[in-house]
Design an enzyme around this catalytic site. Structure first.
Site, PDB file in Angstrom:
ATOM      1  N   ASP A   1       0.799  -1.319  -0.092  1.00 42.94           N
ATOM      2  CA  ASP A   1      -0.043   0.009  -0.044  1.00 42.94           C
ATOM      3  C   ASP A   1       0.909   1.331   0.115  1.00 42.94           C
ATOM      4  OD1 ASP A   1       1.111  -0.015   2.521  1.00 42.94           O
ATOM      5  OD2 ASP A   1      -0.614  -0.784   3.616  1.00 42.94           O
TER       6      ASP A   1
ATOM      7  N   GLU B   1      -0.714  -9.065  -1.245  1.00 42.82           N
ATOM      8  CA  GLU B   1      -1.295  -8.306   0.051  1.00 42.82           C
ATOM      9  C   GLU B   1      -2.545  -7.397  -0.481  1.00 42.82           C
ATOM     10  OE1 GLU B   1       0.417  -5.297   2.786  1.00 42.82           O
ATOM     11  OE2 GLU B   1       1.369  -7.153   3.625  1.00 42.82           O
TER      12      GLU B   1
ATOM     13  N   GLU C   1      -2.054   5.253   2.906  1.00 46.72           N
ATOM     14  CA  GLU C   1      -1.881   3.893   2.465  1.00 46.72           C
ATOM     15  C   GLU C   1      -3.395   3.268   2.087  1.00 46.72           C
ATOM     16  OE1 GLU C   1      -0.438   4.924   5.324  1.00 46.72           O
ATOM     17  OE2 GLU C   1       1.707   4.584   4.631  1.00 46.72           O
TER      18      GLU C   1
ATOM     19  N   ARG D   1       2.440   8.353   8.868  1.00 51.72           N
ATOM     20  CA  ARG D   1       2.094   9.913   8.646  1.00 51.72           C
ATOM     21  C   ARG D   1       0.821  10.483   9.437  1.00 51.72           C
ATOM     22  NH1 ARG D   1       5.168   9.310   3.958  1.00 51.72           N
ATOM     23  NH2 ARG D   1       5.612  11.191   2.862  1.00 51.72           N
TER      24      ARG D   1
ATOM     25  N   HIS E   1      12.722   5.179  12.722  1.00 55.56           N
ATOM     26  CA  HIS E   1      12.803   5.324  11.198  1.00 55.56           C
ATOM     27  C   HIS E   1      13.362   6.694  10.719  1.00 55.56           C
ATOM     28  CE1 HIS E   1      10.374   5.946   7.432  1.00 55.56           C
ATOM     29  NE2 HIS E   1       9.900   4.668   7.383  1.00 55.56           N
TER      30      HIS E   1
ATOM     31  N   HIS F   1       5.892   5.230  12.735  1.00 57.02           N
ATOM     32  CA  HIS F   1       6.408   6.059  11.545  1.00 57.02           C
ATOM     33  C   HIS F   1       5.368   6.727  10.822  1.00 57.02           C
ATOM     34  CE1 HIS F   1       5.373   3.318   8.363  1.00 57.02           C
ATOM     35  NE2 HIS F   1       5.893   2.210   9.167  1.00 57.02           N
TER      36      HIS F   1
HETATM   37  C1  UD1 Z   1       6.572   4.989   3.454  1.00 58.37           C
HETATM   38  C2  UD1 Z   1       5.434   4.507   2.942  1.00 58.37           C
HETATM   39  C3  UD1 Z   1       4.471   3.882   4.036  1.00 58.37           C
HETATM   40  C4  UD1 Z   1       5.247   2.558   4.691  1.00 58.37           C
HETATM   41  C5  UD1 Z   1       6.575   3.357   5.053  1.00 58.37           C
HETATM   42  C6  UD1 Z   1       7.492   1.919   5.609  1.00 58.37           C
HETATM   43  C7  UD1 Z   1       4.264   6.124   1.483  1.00 58.37           C
HETATM   44  C8  UD1 Z   1       3.511   7.300   1.023  1.00 58.37           C
HETATM   45  N1  UD1 Z   1       4.671   5.761   2.665  1.00 58.37           N
HETATM   46  O1  UD1 Z   1       6.516   5.952   4.458  1.00 58.37           O
HETATM   47  O2  UD1 Z   1       3.412   3.382   3.499  1.00 58.37           O
HETATM   48  O3  UD1 Z   1       4.651   2.228   5.670  1.00 58.37           O
HETATM   49  O4  UD1 Z   1       7.428   3.756   4.033  1.00 58.37           O
HETATM   50  O5  UD1 Z   1       8.543   2.451   6.219  1.00 58.37           O
HETATM   51  O6  UD1 Z   1       4.588   5.342   0.499  1.00 58.37           O
HETATM   52  N2  UD1 Z   1      14.116   8.367   4.237  1.00 58.37           N
HETATM   53  C9  UD1 Z   1      15.522   8.398   4.603  1.00 58.37           C
HETATM   54  N3  UD1 Z   1      16.131   7.132   4.031  1.00 58.37           N
HETATM   55  C10 UD1 Z   1      15.420   5.826   3.712  1.00 58.37           C
HETATM   56  C11 UD1 Z   1      13.861   6.153   3.911  1.00 58.37           C
HETATM   57  C12 UD1 Z   1      13.353   7.396   4.082  1.00 58.37           C
HETATM   58  O7  UD1 Z   1      16.145   9.163   4.621  1.00 58.37           O
HETATM   59  O8  UD1 Z   1      15.997   4.776   3.392  1.00 58.37           O
HETATM   60  C13 UD1 Z   1      13.554   9.690   4.885  1.00 58.37           C
HETATM   61  C14 UD1 Z   1      13.570  10.597   3.470  1.00 58.37           C
HETATM   62  O9  UD1 Z   1      13.777  11.930   4.189  1.00 58.37           O
HETATM   63  C15 UD1 Z   1      12.257  10.536   3.068  1.00 58.37           C
HETATM   64  C16 UD1 Z   1      11.434  10.468   4.106  1.00 58.37           C
HETATM   65  O10 UD1 Z   1      12.294   9.352   5.116  1.00 58.37           O
HETATM   66  O11 UD1 Z   1      11.923  11.824   2.155  1.00 58.37           O
HETATM   67  C17 UD1 Z   1      10.017   9.817   3.957  1.00 58.37           C
HETATM   68  O12 UD1 Z   1      10.187   8.508   3.243  1.00 58.37           O
HETATM   69  P1  UD1 Z   1       8.762   8.232   2.397  1.00 58.37           P
HETATM   70  O13 UD1 Z   1       9.076   6.872   1.680  1.00 58.37           O
HETATM   71  O14 UD1 Z   1       8.114   9.408   1.863  1.00 58.37           O
HETATM   72  O15 UD1 Z   1       7.676   7.788   3.782  1.00 58.37           O
HETATM   73  P2  UD1 Z   1       7.793   6.950   4.774  1.00 58.37           P
HETATM   74  O16 UD1 Z   1       7.403   7.872   6.041  1.00 58.37           O
HETATM   75  O17 UD1 Z   1       9.086   6.338   4.738  1.00 58.37           O
HETATM   76  N1  UDP Z   2      12.053  -3.742  10.128  1.00 61.01           N
HETATM   77  C1  UDP Z   2      13.395  -3.754   9.927  1.00 61.01           C
HETATM   78  N2  UDP Z   2      14.174  -2.981  10.771  1.00 61.01           N
HETATM   79  C2  UDP Z   2      13.656  -1.959  11.626  1.00 61.01           C
HETATM   80  C3  UDP Z   2      12.190  -1.994  11.668  1.00 61.01           C
HETATM   81  C4  UDP Z   2      11.440  -3.002  10.932  1.00 61.01           C
HETATM   82  O1  UDP Z   2      13.836  -4.568   9.196  1.00 61.01           O
HETATM   83  O2  UDP Z   2      14.338  -1.432  12.135  1.00 61.01           O
HETATM   84  C5  UDP Z   2      11.126  -4.321   9.396  1.00 61.01           C
HETATM   85  C6  UDP Z   2       9.965  -5.301  10.143  1.00 61.01           C
HETATM   86  O3  UDP Z   2      10.607  -6.677  10.613  1.00 61.01           O
HETATM   87  C7  UDP Z   2       8.801  -5.307   9.100  1.00 61.01           C
HETATM   88  C8  UDP Z   2       8.995  -4.371   8.186  1.00 61.01           C
HETATM   89  O4  UDP Z   2      10.352  -3.916   8.543  1.00 61.01           O
HETATM   90  O5  UDP Z   2       8.916  -6.775   8.245  1.00 61.01           O
HETATM   91  C9  UDP Z   2       8.127  -3.211   8.458  1.00 61.01           C
HETATM   92  O6  UDP Z   2       8.305  -2.135   7.930  1.00 61.01           O
HETATM   93  P1  UDP Z   2       7.714  -0.633   8.428  1.00 61.01           P
HETATM   94  O7  UDP Z   2       7.177  -0.568   9.696  1.00 61.01           O
HETATM   95  O8  UDP Z   2       8.630   0.332   7.822  1.00 61.01           O
HETATM   96  O9  UDP Z   2       6.484  -0.568   7.369  1.00 61.01           O
HETATM   97  P2  UDP Z   2       4.903  -1.213   7.496  1.00 61.01           P
HETATM   98  O10 UDP Z   2       4.925  -2.458   7.682  1.00 61.01           O
HETATM   99  O11 UDP Z   2       4.285  -0.309   8.516  1.00 61.01           O
HETATM  100  O12 UDP Z   2       4.514  -0.618   6.189  1.00 61.01           O
END
Ligand code: UD1
Ligand code: UDP
Length: 381
Positions: free
Chosen positions: A97, A119, A133, A220, A251, A218
């Protein structure tokens, strides 16, 4: 030969698609598999690619610091257009999602390429919760041709929306496949020792007889006040219980980093650490007494490890864990988070009951099922 392109961008998609990619690669004589990452996440995606030794054929490298939903959608869509026009796959496989999931499905639709959604069918029925999501998965399901529903409930959600039953397959969730792959490797005593040493040297965490509470957060929709409340709840738990350690891999989203570090730094029994690679994270889940999270994937994994889980969200699209008794929805109110945690720390019977429930999300064979269904589908369409 038929061609599948697997498109993903974030940590959870990578974890949940890795077992399928690895399976598809074993039938490369029958089916060609292309891996394309948008890299909506960078470091957190690369951690997963490394653990599962997956090398993408395309890396669109779209992540920007503090990116908006518009940034991801526009950048990703434009770059995917080129890849899809060049590769001309028979089907696109997406997962879950995220915004990558949705934009890859939209790109596929624009080019009239078939879409398989792994999923599929999860719903809260509240379009802003979780945001974005809930709409990402609904929109993806509008565009999909093949639905891999993890549970019976997910299939029912799709049927209610009018999806053709012949296109829906209940497969279990591939996250359990990934989890079991890792857990199996960690049965080795040497590996366990190595992981424990790593935590000690990298994060100065020692595993004594204090109980571990593992935390992630984490979402939003919780940014701002709700995330601050979550942190205040954690602070109270730590201050009132010197016999526990809270470990929170934070995160990388700056909207998470800032409040978490502001409220929870410099508390002796709270360790704020960087996001962990999946291998280390699974080991830490296993070491924990209790998990507090708003993550989707962790809600699915924790029951397999016998860990009770408090879900710090107001709504969940994963009601199966709550019905099975392994998870409890506690919202984002600091007092509620504190009191529910205390109950599990103090009431052994309650704890044991939650720890013993059965995992409703899968049996570790989802990726086998999906690969077979895909193979069969491509042979006939
Ligand atoms: C995203 C997904 C969310 C998912 C989550 C899993 C969207 C809108 N959101 O949220 O559904 O649950 O990932 O973790 O698709 N960043 C880094 N390095 C990384 C990852 C993120 O620096 O490896 C920082 C960056 O500043 C980036 C920000 O996090 O711009 C947000 O990343 P983004 O993918 O937009 O949103 P998440 O909160 O990670
Ligand atoms: N996870 C990981 N390292 C971390 C935190 C989570 O590998 O420090 C794994 C966790 O076991 C799960 C997945 O990341 O499989 C979940 O990701 P996240 O919470 O970012 O996203 P969501 O599931 O909420 O979309």
């Amino acid at each position: 030969m038929h061609k599948v392109i697997v498109i993903f961008g974030t940590r959870p998609e990578a974890i949940k698609l890795a077992p399928i990619i690895l399976k598809l690669k074993t039938i490369s004589n029958e089916l060609s598999t292309i891996v394309c990452v948008t890299a909506q996440h960078r470091e957190m995606l690369d951690q997963v690619l490394n653990i599962f030794e997956i090398e993408p054929d395309y890396d669109l490298n779209i992540m920007k610091d503090n990116q908006s939903l518009f940034d991801i959608t526009v950048e990703g869509l434009r770059k995917l257009e080129r890849v899809l026009k060049k590769e001309k796959p028979n089907i696109i496989l997406v997962q879950g999602d995220t915004t990558t999931t949705f934009l890859a499905s939209l790109a596929g639709y624009y080019l009239k390429i078939k879409i398989g959604h792994v999923e599929a069918g999860l719903r809260t029925k509240d379009k802003f919760n979780p945001f974005p999501e809930e709409m990402n998965r609904r929109l993806t399901d509008c565009l999909a041709d093949l639905y891999f529903a993890p549970t019976k409930r997910a299939k029912e959600n799709l049927l209610k929306e009018g999806v053709d039953e012949n296109k829906i397959f209940i497969t279990g969730n591939t996250v359990i496949d990934a989890l079991l792959m890792v857990v199996e490797k960690q049965k080795n005593k040497e590996i366990q020792k190595m992981l424990e040493q790593k935590f000690c040297s990298n994060y100065r965490i020692s595993f004594d007889n204090r109980k571990i509470i593992l935390v992630t957060g984490h979402r939003r929709e919780s940014f701002g006040k709700e995330l601050e409340n979550i942190c205040l709840g954690l602070k109270k738990i730590a201050k009132n219980n010197y016999d526990i350690q809270i470990i929170y891999p934070v995160h990388l989203n700056p909207n998470v980093q800032k409040p978490v570090r502001k409220i929870l730094s410099n508390i002796d029994n709270i360790h704020l650490i960087e996001p962990l690679d999946y291998f280390s994270f699974v080991w830490l889940m296993n070491k924990s007494y209790l998990i507090l999270t708003d993550s989707g994937g962790i809600q699915e994994e924790a029951p397999s490890l016998g860990k009770p889980i408090l879900v710090m969200r107001n709504k969940t699209e994963r009601p199966e864990g709550i019905e099975a008794g392994t998870a409890k929805l506690v919202g984002t109110d600091s007092e509620k988070i504190y009191s529910e945690t205390m109950r599990l720390l103090e009431n052994k019977t309650l704890y044991e009951k939650m720890a013993k429930a059965i995992n409703p999300y899968g049996d570790g064979k989802a990726s086998d099922r999906i690969t077979n269904i895909l193979r069969n589908y491509l042979a006939h369409n």
